[in-house]
Design an enzyme around this catalytic site. Sequence first.
Site, PDB file in Angstrom:
ATOM      1  N   GLY A 197      10.183  29.738  23.169  1.00  0.00           N
ATOM      2  CA  GLY A 197      10.791  28.910  22.142  1.00  0.00           C
ATOM      3  C   GLY A 197       9.782  27.939  21.563  1.00  0.00           C
ATOM      4  N   GLY A 199      11.322  32.346  25.922  1.00  0.00           N
ATOM      5  CA  GLY A 199      12.226  32.928  24.944  1.00  0.00           C
ATOM      6  C   GLY A 199      11.876  34.355  24.564  1.00  0.00           C
TER       7      GLY A 199
END
Length: 354
Positions: free
Chosen positions: A70, A118
């Site tokens: 992320g 992520g």
Amino acid sequence: MAAEEVHPDVIVERVGSLGRIRLNRPKAMNSLTHAMVHLIAPALNAFEKDPTVAAVLLTGEGERGLCAGGDIRALYEGERTPDGAAAKFWREEYRLNARIARFPKPYIAVMDGVTMGGGIGLSAHGAHRIVTERSRIAMPEVGIGFVPDVGGTWLLAHAPGETGAYLALTGETIGPADALHAGLADLEIALGSVPTVIEDLTRLAPGTSHDAVRALISRHAVKSEPARLAEHQDLIDRCFAGASVEAILAALAADGSAFALKAREIIASKSPTSLKLTFRLIRLARHAGSLEACLEREFAAAVAVAQGHDFYEGVRAAIIDKDRNPRWSPASLAEVDDHGIDASVQPMANRVFA
């Protein structure tokens, strides 16, 4: 080729019968943003509904990796409230992770280069997970004061023996052989063969089964090197079976081998709060009935962490000031409030999954 949608950060296209999603932030190692989640989720919906799409392929643009995780700088700079931008991002990201795991058509991910955090959520929940000789896989969250999320605790809890606990608490980066050993990937393909695999996938007949897709990809697979973690499996299983992080550190010290002492040193450098939260999440994940149950706990833990000190200190030390010298608070495992840890992993009233 059918119509192509080109966005700054994601390219969605149809090539033959293959639906393609290409992460397109190569300068940022394709780090995932909230806007990208808003592009990927509807692309999956469209590909699922389109009867002429046989399979979906996820890849990353550039040569550095599929996705480094992320966009933590954006989270660092965002509002720091329980229902702020970070919580909104995680809520939608985790729903996407579960969507990928349940996607009915063959979903293939090429986990080339850096695939972390992520990026694991976008790839390792897929039905067909490919690594290459360049793959560098990790869930390194404890090093920035966070916790393994995106369903990472579900994946790691199902790794052989205590491999998942080792990877979660050290945050160590592994190569293709260890990713296969840990169950985070399915097979290795030489990087030079990936274009051929993609070309073959574009010719799939609609309705092609998962078994047929697996067979197609397997024709290009190479034999991986021996997994380093497998060589230390007995030690990992013995030392990481403890009932607490403190017990694990003591077991590693008592073992005294170079591998054990290195693991102990690495763990001791991480956020004490993150270590205790991560350990609790991994142990709970072993008894979870579903990926969604793990994501609910991860969401609660992520929101709790975002209200604390260590996440912002970890990001500061890693990517803002880059001094690599985080000052964790509390600074020791003994100072971490265990009651607070238990409260932080309880699913929130406003669930991610209704």
